[in-house]
Design a protein around this motif. Structure first.
Motif, PDB file in Angstrom:
ATOM      1  N   PRO A 241       0.837  -1.374  -0.099  1.00 37.25           N
ATOM      2  CA  PRO A 241      -0.060   0.016  -0.179  1.00 37.25           C
ATOM      3  C   PRO A 241       0.819   1.281  -0.066  1.00 37.25           C
ATOM      4  O   PRO A 241       2.008   1.243   0.331  1.00 37.25           O
ATOM      5  CB  PRO A 241      -0.715  -0.155   1.467  1.00 37.25           C
ATOM      6  CG  PRO A 241      -0.383  -1.227   1.988  1.00 37.25           C
ATOM      7  CD  PRO A 241       0.725  -1.911   1.293  1.00 37.25           C
ATOM      8  N   LYS A 242       0.144   2.450  -0.253  1.00 33.56           N
ATOM      9  CA  LYS A 242       0.917   3.697  -0.366  1.00 33.56           C
ATOM     10  C   LYS A 242       1.785   3.902  -1.326  1.00 33.56           C
ATOM     11  O   LYS A 242       1.756   4.680  -2.170  1.00 33.56           O
ATOM     12  CB  LYS A 242       1.563   4.151   0.839  1.00 33.56           C
ATOM     13  CG  LYS A 242       0.548   4.155   1.911  1.00 33.56           C
ATOM     14  CD  LYS A 242       1.089   4.662   3.413  1.00 33.56           C
ATOM     15  CE  LYS A 242      -0.162   4.554   4.559  1.00 33.56           C
ATOM     16  NZ  LYS A 242       0.328   5.283   5.855  1.00 33.56           N
ATOM     17  N   MET A 243       3.038   3.097  -1.376  1.00 33.73           N
ATOM     18  CA  MET A 243       4.072   3.106  -2.611  1.00 33.73           C
ATOM     19  C   MET A 243       4.204   1.684  -2.904  1.00 33.73           C
ATOM     20  O   MET A 243       4.457   0.850  -2.045  1.00 33.73           O
ATOM     21  CB  MET A 243       5.105   3.773  -2.165  1.00 33.73           C
ATOM     22  CG  MET A 243       5.104   5.254  -2.004  1.00 33.73           C
ATOM     23  SD  MET A 243       6.741   5.993  -1.341  1.00 33.73           S
ATOM     24  CE  MET A 243       7.749   6.097  -2.853  1.00 33.73           C
ATOM     25  N   ASP A 244       4.264   1.183  -4.161  1.00 31.94           N
ATOM     26  CA  ASP A 244       4.502  -0.028  -4.541  1.00 31.94           C
ATOM     27  C   ASP A 244       6.085  -0.342  -4.574  1.00 31.94           C
ATOM     28  O   ASP A 244       6.802   0.871  -4.218  1.00 31.94           O
ATOM     29  CB  ASP A 244       3.906  -0.598  -5.760  1.00 31.94           C
ATOM     30  CG  ASP A 244       4.575  -0.018  -7.003  1.00 31.94           C
ATOM     31  OD1 ASP A 244       5.399   0.788  -7.121  1.00 31.94           O
ATOM     32  OD2 ASP A 244       4.466  -0.856  -8.113  1.00 31.94           O
ATOM     33  N   GLY A 245       6.577  -1.565  -4.608  1.00 33.23           N
ATOM     34  CA  GLY A 245       7.931  -1.889  -4.532  1.00 33.23           C
ATOM     35  C   GLY A 245       8.851  -0.857  -5.556  1.00 33.23           C
ATOM     36  O   GLY A 245      10.037  -0.263  -5.324  1.00 33.23           O
ATOM     37  N   PHE A 246       8.582  -0.676  -6.726  1.00 34.69           N
ATOM     38  CA  PHE A 246       9.094   0.031  -7.666  1.00 34.69           C
ATOM     39  C   PHE A 246       9.468   1.414  -7.504  1.00 34.69           C
ATOM     40  O   PHE A 246      10.153   1.998  -7.629  1.00 34.69           O
ATOM     41  CB  PHE A 246       8.364  -0.172  -9.178  1.00 34.69           C
ATOM     42  CG  PHE A 246       8.745  -1.519  -9.672  1.00 34.69           C
ATOM     43  CD1 PHE A 246       9.269  -2.300  -9.206  1.00 34.69           C
ATOM     44  CD2 PHE A 246       7.882  -1.894 -11.091  1.00 34.69           C
ATOM     45  CE1 PHE A 246       9.739  -3.784  -9.610  1.00 34.69           C
ATOM     46  CE2 PHE A 246       7.830  -2.964 -11.342  1.00 34.69           C
ATOM     47  CZ  PHE A 246       8.816  -3.972 -10.851  1.00 34.69           C
ATOM     48  N   GLU A 247       8.136   2.031  -7.016  1.00 29.21           N
ATOM     49  CA  GLU A 247       8.301   3.610  -6.440  1.00 29.21           C
ATOM     50  C   GLU A 247       9.265   3.565  -5.334  1.00 29.21           C
ATOM     51  O   GLU A 247      10.009   4.796  -5.326  1.00 29.21           O
ATOM     52  CB  GLU A 247       6.927   3.726  -6.065  1.00 29.21           C
ATOM     53  CG  GLU A 247       5.927   3.804  -7.160  1.00 29.21           C
ATOM     54  CD  GLU A 247       4.537   4.556  -6.846  1.00 29.21           C
ATOM     55  OE1 GLU A 247       4.177   5.505  -6.194  1.00 29.21           O
ATOM     56  OE2 GLU A 247       3.684   3.496  -6.645  1.00 29.21           O
ATOM     57  N   VAL A 248       9.285   2.553  -4.508  1.00 29.89           N
ATOM     58  CA  VAL A 248      10.302   2.671  -3.337  1.00 29.89           C
ATOM     59  C   VAL A 248      11.864   2.722  -4.005  1.00 29.89           C
ATOM     60  O   VAL A 248      12.499   3.479  -3.712  1.00 29.89           O
ATOM     61  CB  VAL A 248      10.146   1.417  -2.375  1.00 29.89           C
ATOM     62  CG1 VAL A 248      11.088   1.645  -1.352  1.00 29.89           C
ATOM     63  CG2 VAL A 248       8.613   1.690  -1.781  1.00 29.89           C
ATOM     64  N   VAL A 249      11.921   1.784  -4.764  1.00 30.44           N
ATOM     65  CA  VAL A 249      13.261   1.744  -5.553  1.00 30.44           C
ATOM     66  C   VAL A 249      13.625   2.883  -6.225  1.00 30.44           C
ATOM     67  O   VAL A 249      14.807   3.477  -6.165  1.00 30.44           O
ATOM     68  CB  VAL A 249      13.518   0.572  -6.635  1.00 30.44           C
ATOM     69  CG1 VAL A 249      14.806   0.338  -7.115  1.00 30.44           C
ATOM     70  CG2 VAL A 249      12.810  -0.830  -5.934  1.00 30.44           C
ATOM     71  N   ARG A 250      12.900   3.687  -6.984  1.00 30.86           N
ATOM     72  CA  ARG A 250      13.072   4.667  -7.818  1.00 30.86           C
ATOM     73  C   ARG A 250      13.204   5.857  -6.582  1.00 30.86           C
ATOM     74  O   ARG A 250      14.370   6.670  -6.877  1.00 30.86           O
ATOM     75  CB  ARG A 250      11.921   5.092  -8.474  1.00 30.86           C
ATOM     76  CG  ARG A 250      12.062   5.676  -9.888  1.00 30.86           C
ATOM     77  CD  ARG A 250      11.025   5.970 -10.814  1.00 30.86           C
ATOM     78  NE  ARG A 250      10.393   4.574 -11.416  1.00 30.86           N
ATOM     79  CZ  ARG A 250       9.185   4.179 -11.200  1.00 30.86           C
ATOM     80  NH1 ARG A 250       8.347   4.925 -10.802  1.00 30.86           N
ATOM     81  NH2 ARG A 250       8.909   3.000 -11.813  1.00 30.86           N
ATOM     82  N   ALA A 251      12.599   5.871  -5.609  1.00 32.69           N
ATOM     83  CA  ALA A 251      12.775   7.155  -4.470  1.00 32.69           C
ATOM     84  C   ALA A 251      14.083   6.649  -3.954  1.00 32.69           C
ATOM     85  O   ALA A 251      14.941   7.827  -3.703  1.00 32.69           O
ATOM     86  CB  ALA A 251      11.697   6.951  -3.544  1.00 32.69           C
ATOM     87  N   LEU A 252      14.532   5.357  -3.560  1.00 29.71           N
ATOM     88  CA  LEU A 252      15.855   5.367  -2.953  1.00 29.71           C
ATOM     89  C   LEU A 252      17.070   5.736  -3.707  1.00 29.71           C
ATOM     90  O   LEU A 252      17.981   6.104  -3.422  1.00 29.71           O
ATOM     91  CB  LEU A 252      15.664   3.664  -2.198  1.00 29.71           C
ATOM     92  CG  LEU A 252      14.882   3.616  -1.329  1.00 29.71           C
ATOM     93  CD1 LEU A 252      14.845   2.110  -0.906  1.00 29.71           C
ATOM     94  CD2 LEU A 252      14.980   4.480  -0.118  1.00 29.71           C
ATOM     95  N   ARG A 253      16.713   5.427  -5.163  1.00 29.52           N
ATOM     96  CA  ARG A 253      18.056   5.391  -6.152  1.00 29.52           C
ATOM     97  C   ARG A 253      18.157   6.982  -6.311  1.00 29.52           C
ATOM     98  O   ARG A 253      19.288   7.199  -6.668  1.00 29.52           O
ATOM     99  CB  ARG A 253      17.655   4.660  -7.402  1.00 29.52           C
ATOM    100  CG  ARG A 253      17.744   3.342  -7.276  1.00 29.52           C
ATOM    101  CD  ARG A 253      19.170   2.931  -6.865  1.00 29.52           C
ATOM    102  NE  ARG A 253      19.212   1.212  -6.544  1.00 29.52           N
ATOM    103  CZ  ARG A 253      19.528   0.761  -5.423  1.00 29.52           C
ATOM    104  NH1 ARG A 253      19.760   1.335  -4.461  1.00 29.52           N
ATOM    105  NH2 ARG A 253      19.589  -0.768  -5.596  1.00 29.52           N
TER     106      ARG A 253
END
Lengths: 476, 123, 340
Positions: B55-67
């Motif tokens: 929920p809220k952000m999916d895994g890909f969005e998290v990866v993008r944000a962290l990168r």
């Protein structure tokens, strides 16, 4: 006056019989659904390579503000294989530009599919990477036209319509597709629960905390939705006579919709019309089919909080309903169309289309009778009490059915507040709506054509059975 | 060594956390994507185990944000996901995910891969 | 008249009270379940996870409600696990008596209870579940039968596989989705067992499903059977073509090309054949595909365009030739495909 009294009494009895029947069917259907649906089944379906891929079609007209978030959250849905197709219907704002920047899109050439009719395409955009996203920028042609273009460019066997301002729960798509997996040959369309997002906490195009709206006008609509979806759609679906799969969230078999001719361009209620036509098409061809309402998937949609917007929305739903019934009047009471022709469509015509007139006539006649001193007050009061109480029965029944259904956000609504609004509804809210409806009907009848209309607006989850019983007086 | 596990299923989080703690790692847990990004920034984990659907952000969005964030740009990421469609694998690898583990998975195997990745990342 | 109306009002008020009472009961029950989850779920999850990570035992649940919740957590974890840890957890659930309980529950009179039991046995799927599962495939409820058959398809063994095929055959028309899951389980765990289904020993529906599964799982060992299905009726032939494309069977290029060129077949089948040729990517299909760029059917022509783009240099050369065509729709198609 006496004639009207008898008519009103019969009308009320018919209303009570039909709606009680539908509510009972709904309760039985939810029981059946709960006994079938298991969480492990859903997970198995998501893992299975046999689960059909879905094209999500998002018609958008001037949605620059939220479109990128919407698309991002659609791409993040829990589903095995999906593509998102945004159809910009002659947007005059930066809808397309926003998407191009957010997803690094570039213009591509695509052969124009000749399947359905749609306004000329201006350009098509796709991302550079592996994201499955297609943006179709076309001339303005209305929502039906945009949906037809989306269907034409879709590459998967199922398509799902989602309004640009609606938000899906992550498992909503999978649950709504499930009937197609269970019965791939017969299932042609499915719809799921739609709820009002006003008041909810929203982050990045997703509802992260469900709450009831603060606005009174939105609260009334929450009550209507609960009753309309749980009381009505679940019940009609049980006898395969579901007439509405709302445009805000529904899944369809692409080949069957293309065969049936797609959405009707220029229609006021293109989603309602399509579902009625699918019934007609399949029954006429003698093909076994199912149009299913799945009780628990959730699509959140923004409800109008200002009276003038609500009026416009309700006018469109109402006229869309009247128009569709007129188009398909040959189905009315025609045994060839089974439960749809014999019960569901006539009920719609009687209670939804004519309901406002009956109710308003009732108020006028009651006032006249009172002025002439020809009214029996006790009988009148009791009649009113029946109408109001029956509305409460429907609301309470729908709430019970809803509470029995497992949900993502369990028991977030305050039942006492909902019930209070179900009572308050009778003091003005619905009379005003009935007036709006009657006025637009008069307008419609006078024109008998529908000229230019507001093409695109909010979703159209028409709420059936919203207490059209009429409050007829009992003069003596 | 500190490892962040982000998954919306508490069962999966427990399974992974129990295995990794037994193998001597310190474990942080996040139940959704937004929390994962926050914890990754504040907790400075040495490695992330990420679910795709949250929920809220999916895994890909998290990866993008962290990168995109220099502080977390080089943290190794293992994707732990239901999805095994080619589209997803390619999408993840394209974003800079180090490893892909499809569910159903083996926590033991995950722990071994984590050890290998950390050994490779260590200077 | 007034009295009759008053009676109706009273009736409605009563009905309203009943419905509100029912709703309150439903909410109370749900709130109770929620309290139990809050209290016991973390412990159950921690217990199972700790057990798998090496701690010797599990804190025992107290009471039926906690027991049921522990089983739910265990089944959920099983669905996410594989290999030795899965077996370890399945063994634990067996030792805790859940298999025996579910096997007994299969004799319940309530269909819902039998379905839950069947689903439980099907997820655990250890040899100890075999007697229950074998009894379950003879159940009167289609969901119970299918859940059991799905698990038997994973476990295998001659008797079990015979029961699987029989159930699949029996319910293929009634519960196509469930039967598809059975055939998928069969193809995943015992691919060789698909052979008789593909040969048509159990009717056309199962044959089509087996073909679909063989393609979806890319079971190259069945490519020969799929090739022989290309001459079958439209749906089956299209499924077989799609499967051969997914497998990437170079030996099928000749047959697929013949099917694609056969203008007595429906466009849908020919499109499937053309798409498969593109997926296989063997350049020997170019002479077959190039003329199809001029096909009158839009879908066929477009599929041929995209398929040619998948056939490396000879395919692209054919598209470049088409880009110079005198007919606008062919030029446009070739341009669009080359540009993407």
């Amino acid at each position: 006056m006496i004639a009207y009294t008898w008519f009103a009494a019969c009308f009320l009895v018919a209303f009570v019989v039909v709606n009680t029947g539908v509510l009972a069917l709904a309760a039985a259907e939810v029981r059946r659904y709960l006994a079938r649906a298991s969480a492990s089944g859903l997970r198995r379906m998501l893992r299975s390579p046999l689960t059909p891929a879905v094209s999500i079609i998002v018609p958008a007209h001037n949605e620059a503000a939220g479109i990128a978030d919407s698309v991002r959250s659609l791409l993040a849905l829990d589903y095995r294989l999906l593509e998102v197709i945004v159809v910009s219907d002659g947007s005059t704002d930066d809808t397309v530009g926003c998407l191009v920047r957010a997803f690094d899109l570039r213009p591509v050439l695509r052969p124009n599919p000749p399947f359905l009719e749609y306004a000329p395409i201006r350009a098509i955009y796709a991302p550079r990477g592996t994201l499955r996203l297609l943006v179709v920028d076309k001339e303005n042609g209305g929502k039906a036209d945009a949906l037809n273009a989306g269907i034409a460019f879709a590459s998967f066997p199922l398509y799902c319509t989602v309004d640009a301002d609606s938000m899906l729960e992550q498992d909503a798509l999978a649950k709504t597709v499930r009937p197609f997996v269970e019965d791939p040959e017969r299932t042609v369309a499915t719809g799921g629960m739609i709820r009002i997002a006003n008041g909810c906490r929203v982050e990045r195009g997703r509802v992260v905390e469900a709450r009831l709206p603060r606005s009174r006008l939105a609260m009334f609509q929450v009550v209507e939705y609960v009753r309309g979806f749980f009381g009505t759609r679940t019940g009609w679906s049980a006898i395969n006579a579901l007439l509405i799969v709302s445009g805000a969230f529904g899944v369809f078999r692409r080949d069957v919709v293309i065969e049936a001719g797609g959405y009707r361009s220029g229609s006021l209620g293109e989603d309602f019309e399509l579902v009625v036509r699918l019934h007609r098409f399949c029954r006429k061809a003698g093909r076994p089919y199912r149009i299913v309402y799945v009780p628990d998937p959730v699509c959140w949609t923004e409800a109008p909080e200002e009276a003038r917007f609500l009026k416009r929305q309700r006018r469109r739903w109402y006229l869309g309903c009247v128009e569709t019934i007129l188009i398909h009047r040959a189905m009315l009471l025609n045994p060839r169309y089974g439960a749809v022709g014999l019960v569901a469509l006539p009920a719609m015509a009687l209670f939804e289309a004519l309901g406002p007139l009956v109710e308003i006539a009732g108020y006028v006649i009651a006032a006249a009778a009172a002025a002439l001193g020809a009214i029996s007050w006790p009988a009148f009061a009791l009649f009113l009490a029946i109408c109001v109480l029956y509305g409460q029965v429907l609301t309470a029944g729908a709430l019970a059915v809803e509470d029995a259904t497992p949900r993502q956000h369990p028991f977030w609504e305050d039942p006492r507040r909902l019930r209070r609004y179900a009572w308050l509804e009778n003091l003005g809210f619905r009379q005003r709506q009935q007036l709006w409806r009657a006025a637009s009907l008069v307008q419609f009848a006078r024109k008998r054509g529908w000229g230019p209309m507001e093409r695109k607006g909010l979703s159209r989850p028409a709420v059936a059975g919203a207490g059209a019983g009429g409050d007829p007086p009992a003069p003596r | 060594m500190k490892i962040l596990i982000a998954d919306d299923s508490s069962t999966v989080r427990r399974l992974v956390a129990a295995r990794l703690s037994a193998d001597g790692y310190q474990v942080l847990e996040a139940a959704d994507g937004a929390e994962a990004v926050e914890l990754a920034r504040s907790g400075r984990p040495d490695l992330l185990v990420l679910d795709k659907v949250m929920p809220k952000m999916d895994g890909f969005e998290v990866v993008r944000a962290l990168r995109e964030d220099p502080r977390t740009a080089s943290v190794p990421i293992v994707m732990l996901t239901e999805r095994t469609s080619e589209q997803d694998v390619l999408g993840g690898l394209g974003l800079g995910v180090e490893e892909y583990m499809p569910k159903p998975f083996s926590p033991l195997e995950l722990s071994l891969r984590v050890r290998r990745l950390l050994a490779r990342a260590a200077p | 008249m007034t009295i009759a109306l008053a009676g109706v009002v009273g009736g409605m008020a009563l009905l309203l009270a009943c419905l509100s009472g029912a709703d309150a009961r439903i909410r109370r029950r749900a709130a109770e379940a929620e309290r139990l989850r809050r209290r016991y779920l973390p412990r159950a999850e921690q217990g199972i996870a700790g057990y798998l990570a090496g701690s010797p035992d599990l804190p025992a649940p107290s009471g039926a409600a906690e027991r049921a919740l522990l089983l739910a957590v265990g089944l959920e974890a099983l669905a996410d696990l594989r290999g030795s840890e899965r077996q370890r957890l399945a063994g634990l659930l067996e030792r805790l008596g859940y298999v025996a309980e579910a096997t007994a529950a299969l004799r319940s009179r309530q269909a819902a209870a039998r379905r839950r039991a069947a689903e439980c046995l099907a997820v655990i799927a250890t040899p100890a579940t075999l007697p229950g599962l074998m009894a379950g495939v003879a159940d009167g409820d289609v969901l119970v039968r299918c859940a059991c058959a799905r698990a038997l398809a994973e476990i295998g063994g001659d008797d079990a596989l015979r029961a699987v095929t029989a159930t699949a055959e029996r319910d293929a028309a009634r519960a196509p989705g469930q039967v598809a899951a059975i055939v998928l389980a069969l193809g995943s765990s015992h691919p060789a067992a698909l052979a008789p289904l593909l040969a048509g020993a159990s009717g056309p529906r199962l044959r089509a499903l087996a073909a679909e599964v063989a393609g979806a799982l890319r079971l190259a060992q069945h490519a020969g059977s799929l090739r022989s299905l290309l001459g079958a009726e439209d749906h089956l032939a299209a499924v077989a073509a799609g499967g051969l494309g997914a497998i990437g069977d170079i030996d099928a290029v000749g047959d697929l090309a013949a099917l694609a060129a056969d203008d007595r077949r429906s466009p849908a089948v020919r499109v499937a054949a053309v798409t498969a040729l593109g997926a296989i990517g063997d350049a020997s299909a170019v002479p077959c595909l190039e003329p199809l760029l001029r096909a009158p059917d839009w879908s066929l022509r477009t599929a041929a365009g995209y398929a040619l783009a998948g056939l490396s240099e000879p395919g692209r050369a054919a598209l470049r030739r088409a880009a110079g065509s005198e007919r606008k729709e062919i030029r446009d198609l070739a341009g669009a495909v080359l540009g993407s």
